[in-house]
Design a protein around this motif. Structure first.
Motif, mmCIF file in Angstrom:
data_model
loop_
_atom_site.group_PDB
_atom_site.id
_atom_site.type_symbol
_atom_site.label_atom_id
_atom_site.label_comp_id
_atom_site.label_asym_id
_atom_site.label_seq_id
_atom_site.Cartn_x
_atom_site.Cartn_y
_atom_site.Cartn_z
ATOM 1 N N CYS A 82 47.772 32.926 44.818
ATOM 2 C CA CYS A 82 46.363 33.256 44.560
ATOM 3 C C CYS A 82 46.210 34.504 43.717
ATOM 4 N N CYS A 83 47.255 35.316 43.623
ATOM 5 C CA CYS A 83 47.155 36.569 42.868
ATOM 6 C C CYS A 83 47.724 36.426 41.459
ATOM 7 N N LYS A 84 47.984 35.192 41.030
ATOM 8 C CA LYS A 84 48.518 34.944 39.687
ATOM 9 C C LYS A 84 47.449 34.215 38.875
ATOM 10 N N THR A 135 40.536 39.255 35.928
ATOM 11 C CA THR A 135 41.869 38.744 36.238
ATOM 12 C C THR A 135 42.700 39.941 36.683
ATOM 13 N N CYS A 136 43.806 39.660 37.347
ATOM 14 C CA CYS A 136 44.591 40.730 37.970
ATOM 15 C C CYS A 136 46.013 40.693 37.418
ATOM 16 N N HIS A 137 46.583 41.883 37.168
ATOM 17 C CA HIS A 137 47.902 41.968 36.527
ATOM 18 C C HIS A 137 49.026 42.381 37.461
ATOM 19 N N CYS A 189 38.649 37.967 46.462
ATOM 20 C CA CYS A 189 40.047 37.914 46.931
ATOM 21 C C CYS A 189 40.080 37.877 48.465
ATOM 22 N N SER A 190 39.179 38.620 49.102
ATOM 23 C CA SER A 190 39.185 38.642 50.573
ATOM 24 C C SER A 190 38.621 37.339 51.138
#
Ligand code: SF4
Ligand code: SF4
Length: 203
Positions: free
Chosen positions: A29-31, A68-70, A83-84
């Motif tokens: 989920c974090c990609k 988006t997250c790196h 995200c939570s």
């Protein structure tokens, strides 16, 4: 939904059903390699700035609505509420119907997400009380999500009930993951997992 950053509500949303599957999913989920993105709620970014949370791990659109997250968020860094809430997201103006992440990406079975659904419902309604119109806006924007399916449960008169096939169809999104999608983050074969179900799902 890594448990290191901080949401503006100080609720990280981490649950045992997620924690025990993280060695399987590889924090899929974090990609952000499938066109997926994180939604920030109205006023969430501004609240994060007021709270002094940093955002160097995130990239935003001009309105600070999409991100988006790196890299994994750390203490003192913003963890978006989306995200939570993952793998759920409210899909209507009363937060009684939901989208759920494609289970070829998030392996948590639907029945283990019912408590989460009730918790997201409560938080989303509280946000709506503080920011009128938020739910209508985010439900509409979520139509552009990638990699989500209709969640088969809903809240009706304070009861949890199954969605009908017609209701599920109404919530289906345009941007699905490919039919032959295999999540590259997973550490084992995805045998038995489909977009809508996991091997642990109940009938
Ligand atoms: S993909 Fe699902 S199980 Fe894996 S870390 Fe994210 S929420 Fe948890
Ligand atoms: S901010 Fe990034 S690392 Fe943290 S939970 Fe969200 S996607 Fe994952």
């Amino acid at each position: 939904m890594i448990n290191t950053g901080e949401t503006v509500l100080k609720e990280d949303g981490v649950m045992p059903s997620c924690t025990k599957r993280q060695s399987l999913c590889g924090y899929a989920c974090c990609k952000f390699t499938a066109g997926n993105w994180i939604m920030l709620l109205p006023d969430e970014y501004q609240q994060a700035m007021q709270q002094g949370l940093t955002t160097a791990h995130l990239s935003f659109d001009a309105s600070h609505t999409q991100a988006t997250c790196h890299k994994p968020c750390q203490k003192g860094e913003l963890k978006p509420i989306d995200c939570s809430w993952y793998p759920l997201f409210p899909a209507n103006q009363t937060a009684t119907k939901f989208l759920v992440a494609d289970h070829r990406k998030c392996p948590i079975p639907n029945h283990e997400l019912i408590d989460k659904m009730l918790s997201v419902h409560k938080t989303a309604l509280a946000w709506e009380q503080q920011h009128a119109g938020s739910l209508a806006q985010i439900a509409q924007l979520s139509r552009g999500f990638v990699g989500y399916m209709p969640f088969p449960y809903k809240i009706d008169n304070n009861q949890v009930v199954k969605m009908t096939a017609e209701e599920m169809q109404e919530l289906a999104l345009t941007h699905s993951l490919p039919t032959d999608y295999i999540c590259s983050e997973w550490t084992i074969s995805q045998l038995g997992y489909t977009a809508l179900t996991t091997p642990d799902d109940q009938g």
